[in-house]
Every structure is written in C-alpha cells, then in structure tokens.
Design a protein around this motif. Structure first.
Motif, PDB file in Angstrom:
ATOM      1  N   PRO A 119      44.234  26.138  49.965  1.00 37.86           N
ATOM      2  CA  PRO A 119      43.907  26.095  48.531  1.00 37.86           C
ATOM      3  C   PRO A 119      42.421  26.308  48.237  1.00 37.86           C
ATOM      4  CG  PRO A 119      45.498  24.390  49.045  1.00 37.86           C
ATOM      5  CD  PRO A 119      45.088  24.992  50.355  1.00 37.86           C
ATOM      6  N   ALA A 120      41.543  25.730  49.065  1.00 39.50           N
ATOM      7  CA  ALA A 120      40.108  25.896  48.825  1.00 39.50           C
ATOM      8  C   ALA A 120      39.676  27.331  49.123  1.00 39.50           C
ATOM      9  CB  ALA A 120      39.314  24.906  49.682  1.00 39.50           C
ATOM     10  N   GLU A 121      40.245  27.932  50.164  1.00 36.04           N
ATOM     11  CA  GLU A 121      39.929  29.336  50.459  1.00 36.04           C
ATOM     12  C   GLU A 121      40.417  30.261  49.355  1.00 36.04           C
ATOM     13  OE1 GLU A 121      40.206  28.739  55.324  1.00 36.04           O
ATOM     14  OE2 GLU A 121      41.718  29.931  54.276  1.00 36.04           O
ATOM     15  N   LYS A 122      41.586  29.942  48.800  1.00 35.94           N
ATOM     16  CA  LYS A 122      42.105  30.737  47.682  1.00 35.94           C
ATOM     17  C   LYS A 122      41.188  30.631  46.464  1.00 35.94           C
ATOM     18  CE  LYS A 122      47.023  30.407  48.923  1.00 35.94           C
ATOM     19  NZ  LYS A 122      47.276  31.830  49.132  1.00 35.94           N
ATOM     20  N   GLU A 123      40.584  29.459  46.274  1.00 38.03           N
ATOM     21  CA  GLU A 123      39.641  29.294  45.171  1.00 38.03           C
ATOM     22  C   GLU A 123      38.413  30.170  45.384  1.00 38.03           C
ATOM     23  OE1 GLU A 123      37.850  28.053  41.673  1.00 38.03           O
ATOM     24  OE2 GLU A 123      39.936  27.862  42.342  1.00 38.03           O
ATOM     25  N   VAL A 124      37.943  30.252  46.634  1.00 38.76           N
ATOM     26  CA  VAL A 124      36.834  31.156  46.941  1.00 38.76           C
ATOM     27  C   VAL A 124      37.224  32.599  46.602  1.00 38.76           C
ATOM     28  CG1 VAL A 124      35.428  32.145  48.790  1.00 38.76           C
ATOM     29  CG2 VAL A 124      35.865  29.683  48.746  1.00 38.76           C
ATOM     30  N   GLU A 125      38.417  33.007  47.042  1.00 37.76           N
ATOM     31  CA  GLU A 125      38.866  34.373  46.783  1.00 37.76           C
ATOM     32  C   GLU A 125      38.932  34.667  45.289  1.00 37.76           C
ATOM     33  OE1 GLU A 125      42.384  37.322  48.400  1.00 37.76           O
ATOM     34  OE2 GLU A 125      42.917  35.264  47.891  1.00 37.76           O
ATOM     35  N   GLN A 126      39.439  33.703  44.517  1.00 39.28           N
ATOM     36  CA  GLN A 126      39.541  33.899  43.074  1.00 39.28           C
ATOM     37  C   GLN A 126      38.157  34.099  42.444  1.00 39.28           C
ATOM     38  OE1 GLN A 126      42.120  34.454  41.281  1.00 39.28           O
ATOM     39  NE2 GLN A 126      41.098  34.449  39.287  1.00 39.28           N
ATOM     40  N   ARG A 127      37.194  33.323  42.885  1.00 39.50           N
ATOM     41  CA  ARG A 127      35.840  33.453  42.320  1.00 39.50           C
ATOM     42  C   ARG A 127      35.176  34.754  42.768  1.00 39.50           C
ATOM     43  NH1 ARG A 127      33.232  27.308  42.516  1.00 39.50           N
ATOM     44  NH2 ARG A 127      35.164  26.201  41.947  1.00 39.50           N
ATOM     45  N   LEU A 128      35.460  35.181  43.982  1.00 40.88           N
ATOM     46  CA  LEU A 128      34.925  36.467  44.440  1.00 40.88           C
ATOM     47  C   LEU A 128      35.454  37.602  43.572  1.00 40.88           C
ATOM     48  CD1 LEU A 128      35.280  36.087  48.329  1.00 40.88           C
ATOM     49  CD2 LEU A 128      33.161  35.949  46.987  1.00 40.88           C
ATOM     50  N   ARG A 129      36.726  37.527  43.220  1.00 43.68           N
ATOM     51  CA  ARG A 129      37.324  38.565  42.385  1.00 43.68           C
ATOM     52  C   ARG A 129      36.710  38.597  40.997  1.00 43.68           C
ATOM     53  NH1 ARG A 129      43.652  37.465  44.166  1.00 43.68           N
ATOM     54  NH2 ARG A 129      43.652  38.822  46.008  1.00 43.68           N
ATOM     55  N   LEU A 130      36.283  37.433  40.501  1.00 53.41           N
ATOM     56  CA  LEU A 130      35.682  37.359  39.173  1.00 53.41           C
ATOM     57  C   LEU A 130      34.225  37.819  39.189  1.00 53.41           C
ATOM     58  CD1 LEU A 130      37.145  33.937  37.964  1.00 53.41           C
ATOM     59  CD2 LEU A 130      37.824  36.225  37.233  1.00 53.41           C
ATOM     60  N   GLU A 140      46.305  42.451  42.922  1.00 51.31           N
ATOM     61  CA  GLU A 140      44.892  42.096  42.922  1.00 51.31           C
ATOM     62  C   GLU A 140      44.167  42.695  44.112  1.00 51.31           C
ATOM     63  OE1 GLU A 140      42.856  40.674  40.690  1.00 51.31           O
ATOM     64  OE2 GLU A 140      44.588  40.948  39.408  1.00 51.31           O
ATOM     65  N   ASP A 141      44.799  42.670  45.276  1.00 50.47           N
ATOM     66  CA  ASP A 141      44.175  43.317  46.430  1.00 50.47           C
ATOM     67  C   ASP A 141      43.994  44.813  46.171  1.00 50.47           C
ATOM     68  OD1 ASP A 141      43.768  41.107  48.077  1.00 50.47           O
ATOM     69  OD2 ASP A 141      45.761  41.225  48.955  1.00 50.47           O
ATOM     70  N   SER A 142      45.010  45.447  45.576  1.00 48.50           N
ATOM     71  CA  SER A 142      44.925  46.884  45.290  1.00 48.50           C
ATOM     72  C   SER A 142      43.768  47.201  44.363  1.00 48.50           C
ATOM     73  CB  SER A 142      46.241  47.370  44.666  1.00 48.50           C
ATOM     74  OG  SER A 142      47.316  47.249  45.564  1.00 48.50           O
ATOM     75  N   ARG A 143      43.574  46.360  43.366  1.00 40.60           N
ATOM     76  CA  ARG A 143      42.483  46.583  42.398  1.00 40.60           C
ATOM     77  C   ARG A 143      41.127  46.627  43.113  1.00 40.60           C
ATOM     78  NH1 ARG A 143      42.916  45.394  37.191  1.00 40.60           N
ATOM     79  NH2 ARG A 143      44.615  43.919  37.608  1.00 40.60           N
ATOM     80  N   HIS A 144      40.931  45.683  44.043  1.00 43.21           N
ATOM     81  CA  HIS A 144      39.627  45.582  44.698  1.00 43.21           C
ATOM     82  C   HIS A 144      39.511  46.517  45.893  1.00 43.21           C
ATOM     83  CE1 HIS A 144      38.497  42.420  41.980  1.00 43.21           C
ATOM     84  NE2 HIS A 144      39.639  41.801  42.233  1.00 43.21           N
TER      85      HIS A 144
END
Length: 333
Positions: free
Chosen positions: A242-253, A276-280
């Motif tokens: 969950p914490a790593e997913k939060e990092v990923e979400q903030r990186l995307r933003l 989301e992966d495709s977008r980035h």
C-alpha cells in the motif's frame, strides 16, 4: 464450451469481436480525448448494440467502444427475466445480425435468435463462397466481482486512447526481450516495455516499503522517495505494498518524475499494460522491467518471486551507483 456460473440475478459478460483479418473498417481514431469516428459499418454495429434491450428486455449493452478493427462491449444480463439466456448463442447471433445489417444496409432484427446455429449454416445466411465479416473466434469474460467490473469499464472507456498511444509510440510498447545492460545481471532473462534509457541513469534508487506498517506512518519515506524523483533520481520498485502504491500514485501526479516498475512475473509477447501504465509509457516516463521468463504467470503473485524481484532491484541500483554490474544479493530465508 461449458460455462459454470449462477443463472440468477444480474450477470456481466465482457465481449470482444474482431473484424476478419483485423481490417480497420469500423471507425477512425482521432485523438485520445475523442471517441472514434464511426464508418457506415461501425454505425450499424452501434445500431445493433442500442437495439439489444428492445429485442430482449433482459439484455443491456451498458458500456461499449467500436474500434477500427474490433468491438468491446459489456453486456448486463438479468437472468431473473431470461433464465435460459446463453451467452455463446448470443455472440453468434450478434455477429450474424450485424453482418447482415452491414452487408444489406438493413435494420436490426425483430427477434434475436436464442438457439444454436444449424451446422454448416454460415453466418447471417452468407453463401459459403463469401468471406465472413467477423473473425471466427471471439473473447468473452464473465465478471465475478465489482473490482473486476470497474476494471473492465475503465478498459473499455480508455481503449481509444491506449490504441493512439501505441500507434504514436510503437517503440515504447514493443517488448524488448533478452535485455543486456551494464546494470542488469547477464545471467537473468530480462525483458521490458517503455523507455530503456532510464537504465542509464546513475541515480537509480530502490523503494521498498513494508505492508506491516500503516501508510500514514510511512509518510516521511513516501515523501522522500517522491522528492528524490522530482529532483531527477529514478525510483525502482514493484509498487506492490500500500505504501509503495502511494508512491506510484504521487509519481504519476508529478509533472516530470520518471520511474522503473519491476514486476514479479514474466512479460509475455502480448503483455497488456494497464491504462495508467500505458499513459506514462507513451510519455517516456516509465519502464516496466522483468527479470523472469516470459511464461511466469502474473497471477497468483508468488511471495518467492517478490523476494527475488526486490533483491534484484537492490542489485540493479547498486550496479548503477558503482558504474557496473553487481552480483545478486542473497535472499533472507
């Protein structure tokens, strides 16, 4: 084919049918924010999808997209209203009737066939010498929970944008197998999708945050990882906890952060990144990296593979810092 599911209440079926030889004749892609522009053939498919509820009140095509060479649609079936509905019979009838409508310019049928086609009867009464409009095979998935249903709806909604990203950036959606790089252990079967130049950064750093501690209590580590990325360093992580997913979400933003996403499974030739992966990937901000053979499945997620992946991430980042390959560290037993 035998389908096993409860024939009561509402059921959700996700269908994909493709034009024969994948000819792009149903629609035209414009840009990632615009729905595909339908051809006359595509308009007939749309007409049929909208007519389904009138043909059988138990059926509703709730979500759909008509791509240039295929159609995705989500069919809601009320089995309390039609307990004998057969999705396999339905998809054959759907293809027959849309082919008839496209070929003749006619309207939707007055009745939708609910019995299997006669052997050798062809599609839509087509003479045997005529090429079929649709591919003989199709894809059907039964949605079993709300999470999967949301994922299917998201996939349908974003399908045009994904197709445009892949069209405009084919190199970032091509599977690179047998990767060789100074930071990658040459004994492992590395493969990847995305911007391979991220591996050349000397500023790779691992992000591994535990599941055992609440996300809120790891805020300092999360903020530190994002700050480093915004300064130009490249985080490498499985982004699984969950914490790593939060990092990923903030990186995307973030407007300019870039990262490497390691996965604990193989990347098969037809690997399909998430929306989301495709977008980035298209933006050149992400690299999806695997150190496992292509036939290692995505599910179920193996704890051993996750440990191997995390050990290899650490080795990769050490190699980047040292300017060359580093041996794979041992895994704690």
């Amino acid at each position: 084919m035998k389908l096993k599911f409860r024939h009561r209440g509402r059921q959700f079926f996700f269908f994909t049918v493709c034009v024969n030889k994948r000819r792009p004749i149903l629609s035209r892609l414009v840009d990632e924010k615009t729905r595909p522009v339908l051809t006359e053939s595509g308009k007939k498919v749309l007409e049929m999808l909208r007519a389904l509820h009138g043909l059988n009140s138990a059926l509703t095509a709730s979500d759909f997209v008509i791509m240039p060479d295929h159609v995705h649609f989500l069919l809601i079936v009320n089995y309390d209203a039609d307990p004998i509905f057969n999705p396999l019979v339905f998809v054959h009838a759907f293809r027959e009737e849309t082919e008839r409508m496209i070929t003749t310019g006619g309207p939707p049928p007055r009745v939708l066939r609910n019995t299997p086609p006669a052997p050798g009867g062809g599609s839509g009464g087509r003479p045997p010498s005529f090429a079929p409009f649709w591919e003989p095979d199709f894809w059907m998935d039964l949605s079993l929970d709300s999470r999967q249903l949301r994922a299917i709806r998201t996939y349908i909604r974003n399908n045009p944008a994904r197709a445009i990203w892949k069209r405009d950036h084919p190199d970032r959606f091509a599977r690179h197998s047998g990767l060789r790089h100074r930071v990658l252990d040459p004994a492992l079967p590395w493969s990847g999708y995305g911007d391979l130049t991220l591996l050349a950064s000397p500023f790779l750093f691992p992000v591994r945050l535990t599941r055992r501690v609440p996300v809120a209590e790891q805020e300092a580590a999360i903020a530190d990882a994002v700050e480093k990325a915004e300064r130009g360093m490249i985080p490498v992580s499985g982004f699984l906890s969950p914490a790593e997913k939060e990092v990923e979400q903030r990186l995307r933003l973030s407007s300019h952060a870039r990262w490497i996403k390691s996965v604990p499974h193989g990347l098969p030739p037809r690997f399909d990144p998430t929306v989301e992966d495709s977008r980035h990937l298209a933006a050149g901000r992400e690299l999806i990296l695997s150190s496992f053979p292509a036939d290692v499945p995505t599910f179920p997620v193996s704890r051993m593979n996750c440990e191997l992946m995390n050990a290899r991430i650490i080795a990769l980042c050490e190699a980047a810092k040292n300017g060359g390959s580093a041996p794979e560290p041992p895994i704690d037993s």
